[in-house]
Scaffold this motif. Structure first.
Motif, mmCIF file in Angstrom:
data_model
loop_
_atom_site.group_PDB
_atom_site.id
_atom_site.type_symbol
_atom_site.label_atom_id
_atom_site.label_comp_id
_atom_site.label_asym_id
_atom_site.label_seq_id
_atom_site.Cartn_x
_atom_site.Cartn_y
_atom_site.Cartn_z
ATOM 1 N N GLN A 56 0.812 -1.211 0.000
ATOM 2 C CA GLN A 56 0.000 0.000 0.000
ATOM 3 C C GLN A 56 0.848 1.265 0.000
ATOM 4 O OE1 GLN A 56 -2.349 -1.344 3.385
ATOM 5 N NE2 GLN A 56 -4.147 -1.050 2.112
ATOM 6 N N ALA A 57 2.076 1.186 0.492
ATOM 7 C CA ALA A 57 3.037 2.274 0.399
ATOM 8 C C ALA A 57 4.292 1.663 -0.215
ATOM 9 C CB ALA A 57 3.329 2.867 1.765
ATOM 10 N N VAL A 68 -1.063 3.316 -2.600
ATOM 11 C CA VAL A 68 -2.105 2.554 -3.283
ATOM 12 C C VAL A 68 -3.338 2.541 -2.381
ATOM 13 C CG1 VAL A 68 -2.717 0.352 -4.320
ATOM 14 C CG2 VAL A 68 -0.355 1.131 -4.372
ATOM 15 N N VAL A 69 -4.462 3.005 -2.921
ATOM 16 C CA VAL A 69 -5.717 3.073 -2.172
ATOM 17 C C VAL A 69 -6.765 2.206 -2.855
ATOM 18 C CG1 VAL A 69 -5.248 5.349 -1.193
ATOM 19 C CG2 VAL A 69 -6.405 5.170 -3.381
ATOM 20 N N ARG A 70 -7.878 2.016 -2.175
ATOM 21 C CA ARG A 70 -8.924 1.116 -2.648
ATOM 22 C C ARG A 70 -9.874 1.762 -3.648
ATOM 23 N NH1 ARG A 70 -12.193 -2.508 1.422
ATOM 24 N NH2 ARG A 70 -10.251 -2.063 2.423
ATOM 25 N N THR A 71 -10.248 3.002 -3.437
ATOM 26 C CA THR A 71 -11.275 3.616 -4.282
ATOM 27 C C THR A 71 -10.779 4.926 -4.885
ATOM 28 O OG1 THR A 71 -12.209 4.892 -2.453
ATOM 29 C CG2 THR A 71 -13.107 2.669 -2.812
ATOM 30 N N PRO A 72 -11.374 5.349 -6.000
ATOM 31 C CA PRO A 72 -11.030 6.655 -6.560
ATOM 32 C C PRO A 72 -11.325 7.801 -5.591
ATOM 33 C CG PRO A 72 -12.192 5.342 -8.179
ATOM 34 C CD PRO A 72 -12.266 4.598 -6.880
ATOM 35 N N SER A 73 -12.328 7.626 -4.740
ATOM 36 C CA SER A 73 -12.654 8.654 -3.754
ATOM 37 C C SER A 73 -11.493 8.855 -2.772
ATOM 38 C CB SER A 73 -13.926 8.257 -2.997
ATOM 39 O OG SER A 73 -14.158 9.131 -1.933
ATOM 40 N N PHE A 93 12.008 12.702 7.551
ATOM 41 C CA PHE A 93 13.192 12.048 7.023
ATOM 42 C C PHE A 93 14.306 13.021 6.665
ATOM 43 C CE2 PHE A 93 9.632 9.199 6.222
ATOM 44 C CZ PHE A 93 10.073 8.105 6.941
ATOM 45 N N GLY A 94 14.071 14.297 6.816
ATOM 46 C CA GLY A 94 15.131 15.275 6.620
ATOM 47 C C GLY A 94 15.636 15.398 5.202
ATOM 48 N N GLY A 95 14.890 15.011 4.232
ATOM 49 C CA GLY A 95 15.328 15.128 2.854
ATOM 50 C C GLY A 95 14.149 15.373 1.940
ATOM 51 N N ALA A 96 14.462 15.769 0.735
ATOM 52 C CA ALA A 96 13.407 16.053 -0.235
ATOM 53 C C ALA A 96 12.814 14.763 -0.776
ATOM 54 C CB ALA A 96 13.966 16.881 -1.381
ATOM 55 N N VAL A 97 11.528 14.781 -0.965
ATOM 56 C CA VAL A 97 10.822 13.671 -1.575
ATOM 57 C C VAL A 97 10.629 14.044 -3.032
ATOM 58 C CG1 VAL A 97 8.700 12.329 -1.554
ATOM 59 C CG2 VAL A 97 9.652 13.179 0.593
ATOM 60 N N ARG A 98 11.166 13.219 -3.934
ATOM 61 C CA ARG A 98 11.102 13.555 -5.356
ATOM 62 C C ARG A 98 9.671 13.612 -5.849
ATOM 63 N NH1 ARG A 98 11.353 10.555 -10.156
ATOM 64 N NH2 ARG A 98 11.692 8.660 -8.985
ATOM 65 N N SER A 99 8.898 12.567 -5.556
ATOM 66 C CA SER A 99 7.498 12.566 -5.978
ATOM 67 C C SER A 99 6.694 11.597 -5.119
ATOM 68 C CB SER A 99 7.367 12.177 -7.461
ATOM 69 O OG SER A 99 7.678 10.814 -7.628
ATOM 70 N N VAL A 100 5.415 11.925 -4.989
ATOM 71 C CA VAL A 100 4.463 11.057 -4.305
ATOM 72 C C VAL A 100 3.283 10.902 -5.252
ATOM 73 C CG1 VAL A 100 2.997 10.719 -2.285
ATOM 74 C CG2 VAL A 100 5.161 11.938 -2.038
ATOM 75 N N SER A 101 2.987 9.665 -5.618
ATOM 76 C CA SER A 101 1.867 9.416 -6.521
ATOM 77 C C SER A 101 0.844 8.531 -5.826
ATOM 78 C CB SER A 101 2.353 8.747 -7.816
ATOM 79 O OG SER A 101 2.939 7.496 -7.522
ATOM 80 N N ASN A 105 -6.104 0.480 -6.621
ATOM 81 C CA ASN A 105 -6.081 -0.959 -6.875
ATOM 82 C C ASN A 105 -6.961 -1.634 -5.839
ATOM 83 O OD1 ASN A 105 -5.601 -3.618 -7.368
ATOM 84 N ND2 ASN A 105 -3.378 -3.486 -7.227
ATOM 85 N N PRO A 106 -8.250 -1.834 -6.148
ATOM 86 C CA PRO A 106 -9.153 -2.423 -5.166
ATOM 87 C C PRO A 106 -8.778 -3.849 -4.781
ATOM 88 C CG PRO A 106 -10.299 -2.004 -7.229
ATOM 89 C CD PRO A 106 -8.914 -1.504 -7.381
ATOM 90 N N ALA A 107 -8.181 -4.592 -5.696
ATOM 91 C CA ALA A 107 -7.861 -5.992 -5.408
ATOM 92 C C ALA A 107 -6.749 -6.124 -4.375
ATOM 93 C CB ALA A 107 -7.459 -6.702 -6.682
ATOM 94 N N LEU A 108 -5.899 -5.117 -4.254
ATOM 95 C CA LEU A 108 -4.798 -5.187 -3.298
ATOM 96 C C LEU A 108 -5.306 -5.239 -1.873
ATOM 97 C CD1 LEU A 108 -1.722 -5.120 -2.966
ATOM 98 C CD2 LEU A 108 -1.900 -2.660 -2.760
ATOM 99 N N HIS A 109 -6.454 -4.641 -1.621
ATOM 100 C CA HIS A 109 -6.981 -4.546 -0.276
ATOM 101 C C HIS A 109 -7.934 -5.677 0.083
ATOM 102 C CE1 HIS A 109 -5.417 -0.441 0.212
ATOM 103 N NE2 HIS A 109 -5.595 -0.394 -1.087
ATOM 104 N N ASP A 110 -8.395 -6.415 -0.902
ATOM 105 C CA ASP A 110 -9.360 -7.477 -0.633
ATOM 106 C C ASP A 110 -8.639 -8.742 -0.181
ATOM 107 O OD1 ASP A 110 -11.388 -5.819 -1.362
ATOM 108 O OD2 ASP A 110 -11.426 -6.505 -3.441
ATOM 109 N N PRO A 111 -9.242 -9.482 0.732
ATOM 110 C CA PRO A 111 -8.614 -10.745 1.139
ATOM 111 C C PRO A 111 -8.638 -11.753 -0.004
ATOM 112 C CG PRO A 111 -10.785 -10.535 2.109
ATOM 113 C CD PRO A 111 -10.491 -9.223 1.423
#
Length: 160
Positions: A56-57, A68-73, A93-101, A105-111
């Motif tokens: 998920q991260a 990675v989240v479950r829903t578009p909302s 973390f004391g440093g620059a984060v290049r990018s966060v996207s 993916n709903p299937a990642l969260h489903d058992p």
């Protein structure tokens, strides 16, 4: 304002170092540390999104992070608080984060399925009718077509 997370010297390493390619175990621990910071930043903005599950991260090479989240909302809500998340990561973390996207993916969260829907009984046997139909469809396709060759191979295997 969210305080820097507790956790010792590993959290003081720059974000780019955490996302560098190392062993799988250290990458998973780093992803858990990052997910805790993101969850605290979201909680500070009254969002109840969890990133504690595997995948998920995801830390990417060069100081990038994918959430990675479950829903578009949920993705929309996370994108709205992205400046807060980036600031919390840079503070922690004391440093620059290049990018966060953010991706959905709903299937990642489903058992995983329990296997109760698995086919039961003996496997189905090929029928001569299925072989004939596959061969008829193959003949309708142009000569030398890869799909035609595949259908002809299928028809031969069904006849055996």
């Amino acid at each position: 304002m969210t305080a820097a997370p507790k956790g010792g010297p590993a959290l003081r390493r720059p974000f780019r170092y955490l996302s560098a390619s190392r062993g799988l175990g250290s990458r998973l621990r780093a992803a858990q540390e990052v997910s805790r910071v993101v969850e605290e930043a979201c909680a500070g903005r009254r969002l109840r999104v969890r990133f504690s599950g595997p995948g998920q991260a995801v830390l990417l090479e060069g100081g990038a992070l994918r959430l990675v989240v479950r829903t578009p909302s949920e993705a929309y809500q996370i994108r709205n608080v992205m400046p807060t998340i980036r600031a919390a990561l840079e503070r922690a973390f004391g440093g620059a984060v290049r990018s966060v996207s953010v991706s959905v993916n709903p299937a990642l969260h489903d058992p995983l399925p329990s296997g109760g829907d698995a086919p039961q009984g003996e496997p189905r046997l090929p029928s001569p009718k299925a072989a004939r139909e596959a061969l008829e469809k193959a003949k309708r396709l142009p000569e030398g077509s890869r799909i035609r060759e595949s259908l002809e191979n299928l028809a031969r295997s069904l006849e055996d």
